[in-house]
Write an enzyme that holds these catalytic residues in place. Structure first.
Site, mmCIF file in Angstrom:
data_model
loop_
_atom_site.group_PDB
_atom_site.id
_atom_site.type_symbol
_atom_site.label_atom_id
_atom_site.label_comp_id
_atom_site.label_asym_id
_atom_site.label_seq_id
_atom_site.Cartn_x
_atom_site.Cartn_y
_atom_site.Cartn_z
ATOM 1 N N LYS A 1 -57.081 -103.807 -8.464
ATOM 2 C CA LYS A 1 -58.412 -104.373 -8.247
ATOM 3 C C LYS A 1 -58.936 -104.051 -6.852
ATOM 4 O O LYS A 1 -60.133 -103.833 -6.670
ATOM 5 C CB LYS A 1 -58.402 -105.898 -8.430
ATOM 6 C CG LYS A 1 -58.021 -106.351 -9.802
ATOM 7 C CD LYS A 1 -59.155 -106.161 -10.799
ATOM 8 C CE LYS A 1 -58.679 -106.581 -12.160
ATOM 9 N NZ LYS A 1 -59.389 -106.205 -13.296
ATOM 10 N N LYS B 1 -53.298 -100.590 -21.270
ATOM 11 C CA LYS B 1 -53.456 -101.811 -22.080
ATOM 12 C C LYS B 1 -54.925 -102.046 -22.450
ATOM 13 O O LYS B 1 -55.830 -101.630 -21.714
ATOM 14 C CB LYS B 1 -52.875 -103.027 -21.343
ATOM 15 C CG LYS B 1 -53.658 -103.429 -20.135
ATOM 16 C CD LYS B 1 -53.236 -104.784 -19.575
ATOM 17 C CE LYS B 1 -54.144 -105.070 -18.388
ATOM 18 N NZ LYS B 1 -53.993 -106.295 -17.716
ATOM 19 N N LYS C 1 -60.496 -106.140 -20.808
ATOM 20 C CA LYS C 1 -61.914 -106.523 -20.768
ATOM 21 C C LYS C 1 -62.715 -105.605 -19.857
ATOM 22 O O LYS C 1 -63.919 -105.485 -19.986
ATOM 23 C CB LYS C 1 -62.049 -107.940 -20.199
ATOM 24 C CG LYS C 1 -61.757 -109.055 -21.160
ATOM 25 C CD LYS C 1 -61.964 -110.404 -20.443
ATOM 26 C CE LYS C 1 -60.933 -111.415 -20.889
ATOM 27 N NZ LYS C 1 -60.568 -112.394 -19.891
HETATM 28 P P1 TYM Z 1 -56.615 -112.672 -18.518
HETATM 29 O O1 TYM Z 1 -57.865 -113.492 -18.538
HETATM 30 O O2 TYM Z 1 -56.693 -111.265 -18.086
HETATM 31 O O3 TYM Z 1 -55.944 -112.663 -19.954
HETATM 32 C C1 TYM Z 1 -55.687 -113.840 -20.693
HETATM 33 C C2 TYM Z 1 -54.391 -113.683 -21.451
HETATM 34 O O4 TYM Z 1 -54.451 -112.554 -22.319
HETATM 35 C C3 TYM Z 1 -53.314 -111.730 -22.101
HETATM 36 N N1 TYM Z 1 -53.693 -110.311 -22.314
HETATM 37 C C4 TYM Z 1 -53.014 -109.462 -23.092
HETATM 38 N N2 TYM Z 1 -51.905 -109.615 -23.842
HETATM 39 C C5 TYM Z 1 -51.472 -108.531 -24.529
HETATM 40 N N3 TYM Z 1 -52.097 -107.326 -24.498
HETATM 41 C C6 TYM Z 1 -53.213 -107.128 -23.771
HETATM 42 N N4 TYM Z 1 -53.823 -105.949 -23.774
HETATM 43 C C7 TYM Z 1 -53.720 -108.225 -23.008
HETATM 44 N N5 TYM Z 1 -54.787 -108.386 -22.190
HETATM 45 C C8 TYM Z 1 -54.749 -109.675 -21.776
HETATM 46 C C9 TYM Z 1 -52.922 -111.971 -20.648
HETATM 47 O O5 TYM Z 1 -51.562 -111.655 -20.427
HETATM 48 C C10 TYM Z 1 -53.192 -113.453 -20.515
HETATM 49 O O6 TYM Z 1 -52.089 -114.217 -20.957
HETATM 50 N N6 TYM Z 1 -54.250 -114.060 -14.340
HETATM 51 C C11 TYM Z 1 -54.547 -114.480 -15.701
HETATM 52 C C12 TYM Z 1 -55.309 -115.797 -15.784
HETATM 53 C C13 TYM Z 1 -54.620 -116.988 -15.193
HETATM 54 C C14 TYM Z 1 -53.452 -117.619 -15.707
HETATM 55 C C15 TYM Z 1 -53.231 -118.739 -14.835
HETATM 56 C C16 TYM Z 1 -52.599 -117.358 -16.773
HETATM 57 C C17 TYM Z 1 -55.032 -117.677 -14.091
HETATM 58 N N7 TYM Z 1 -54.193 -118.746 -13.881
HETATM 59 C C18 TYM Z 1 -52.146 -119.589 -15.043
HETATM 60 C C19 TYM Z 1 -51.520 -118.229 -16.977
HETATM 61 C C20 TYM Z 1 -51.301 -119.315 -16.103
HETATM 62 C C21 TYM Z 1 -55.430 -113.404 -16.326
HETATM 63 O O7 TYM Z 1 -56.092 -112.664 -15.663
HETATM 64 O O8 TYM Z 1 -55.500 -113.458 -17.679
#
Ligand code: TYM
Length: 326
Positions: free
Chosen positions: A114, A194, A197
């Site tokens: 990022k 992967k 978004k």
């Molecule tokens: P985020 O918003 O990018 O994604 C949300 C969840 O979706 C999962 N994910 C995927 N799993 C499999 N294949 C993919 N291509 C894929 N893309 C996304 C992510 O692993 C996630 O579980 N940093 C985190 C948000 C966060 C968080 C937290 C998560 C903030 N605080 C505390 C757990 C606990 C994030 O950016 O997720």
């Protein structure tokens, strides 16, 4: 009935939710409601670390909450709220930042990716510390996430251990929960990266609101290798293997079973079957999504924000006591 263990997870309101979110994380969020006390959060403060428009964030927060309800988060069993409604996340994040090494933060893949794209702001560097605070504030035992969050969960565990060693046992050390199949759903246009978004190509991902038609089109145009045999090999046949995983996820059948059945069917017939399975699986979700009203969701989130704020405030009493702030 729930056991006494607590679960927390979060998702960023940075765009429409996609199949990777669902398969890698949200499906587990839903099933874990049967067994655990579950707390889920739309992490809107995290979403501010990349360039954004306020009106877009405002809309995206509600859309994300709505989609979580549509996939099956049950407000009677789970506490679902907006991170920014609970100031304790930010307060704990500050305390934990004093226990986190700069070197460890600079080594995070998320930061490296990022920071290159969005410029280096302190929020991107501190992002995993806020994530650790999200998790630790609720003293949870398990965190259902996709594969890409492994590094952030490791950091959370490190920081919790450091805190406990320095100030006494305050935080349980949380476990990362990832699904056996689909922990890393790959992009349909580039199966070596992967599904995300932030990919500029909409063809790279299936949105949870896509129609059956859109899903079929995207799966049909998914990048596969030049061979003709359907078989599972994540290195050599990344595209086909990604589709086989999704096929298995949505049908409940094993990958080997499906690979055997479709081995000689040709990619065309295979992709149609995969696309139909995904469309069938997602159609109730997109129907529920369209049935929910923004106003009802906003009201629920505001009530839940107050509940979460109170609970987090209670937990902060012990933290402040431990670190010498009371
Ligand atoms: P985020 O918003 O990018 O994604 C949300 C969840 O979706 C999962 N994910 C995927 N799993 C499999 N294949 C993919 N291509 C894929 N893309 C996304 C992510 O692993 C996630 O579980 N940093 C985190 C948000 C966060 C968080 C937290 C998560 C903030 N605080 C505390 C757990 C606990 C994030 O950016 O997720």
């Amino acid at each position: 009935m729930t056991n006494n263990k607590r679960v927390f997870s979060g998702i960023q309101p940075t765009g429409e939710l996609h199949l990777g979110n669902y398969v890698g994380a949200l499906k587990n969020w839903v099933t874990m409601q049967d067994e655990y006390e579950t707390i889920y959060c739309v992490v809107d403060l995290h979403a501010m670390t990349i360039p954004y428009e306020p009106d877009q964030l405002r809309a995206s927060r509600i859309e994300t909450a709505k989609m979580l309800l549509a996939v099956g988060i049950d407000p009677d069993r789970s506490l679902l709220y907006f991170q920014s409604d609970v100031p304790a996340h930010s307060e704990l994040s500050w305390i934990l930042s004093t226990l986190t090494g700069l070197g460890q933060l600079e080594r995070m893949t998320h930061f490296k990716e990022k920071a290159d794209r969005a410029g280096q702001n302190l929020g991107i560097l501190a992002y995993p510390v806020l994530q650790a605070a999200d998790i630790l504030i609720h003293k949870v035992h398990a965190v259902p996430v996709g594969d890409d969050q492994a590094q952030h969960l490791e950091l959370t565990r490190d920081v919790a251990e450091r805190f406990n060693q320095r100030f006494g046992e305050v935080f349980p050390i949380p476990e990362r929960i990832t699904p056996e199949i689909g922990a890393r759903v790959m992009s349909l246009t580039d199966p070596t990266s992967k599904m995300s978004k932030s990919d500029p190509s909409l063809k790279s991902r299936i949105l949870l609101t896509d129609s059956a038609d859109q899903i079929l089109k995207k799966v049909k145009s998914a990048v596969t290798d030049t061979g003709t045999t359907v078989s599972y090999d994540r290195e050599e046949k990344a595209g086909v293997s990604n589709l086989l995983e999704l096929f298995s996820f949505f049908t409940g059948r094993s990958i080997s079973d499906l690979a055997e059945e479709y081995a000689d069917s040709g990619y065309g017939a295979f992709k149609i079957a995969v696309g139909e399975a995904i469309a069938d699986g997602l159609s109730p979700i997109s129907k529920r999504y369209h049935d929910l009203s923004d106003a009802d969701v906003a009201e629920l989130m505001s009530r839940n924000g107050a509940t979460a704020r109170e609970r987090a405030e209670d937990e902060m009493v012990a933290v402040r006591e431990a670190v010498g702030l009371s």
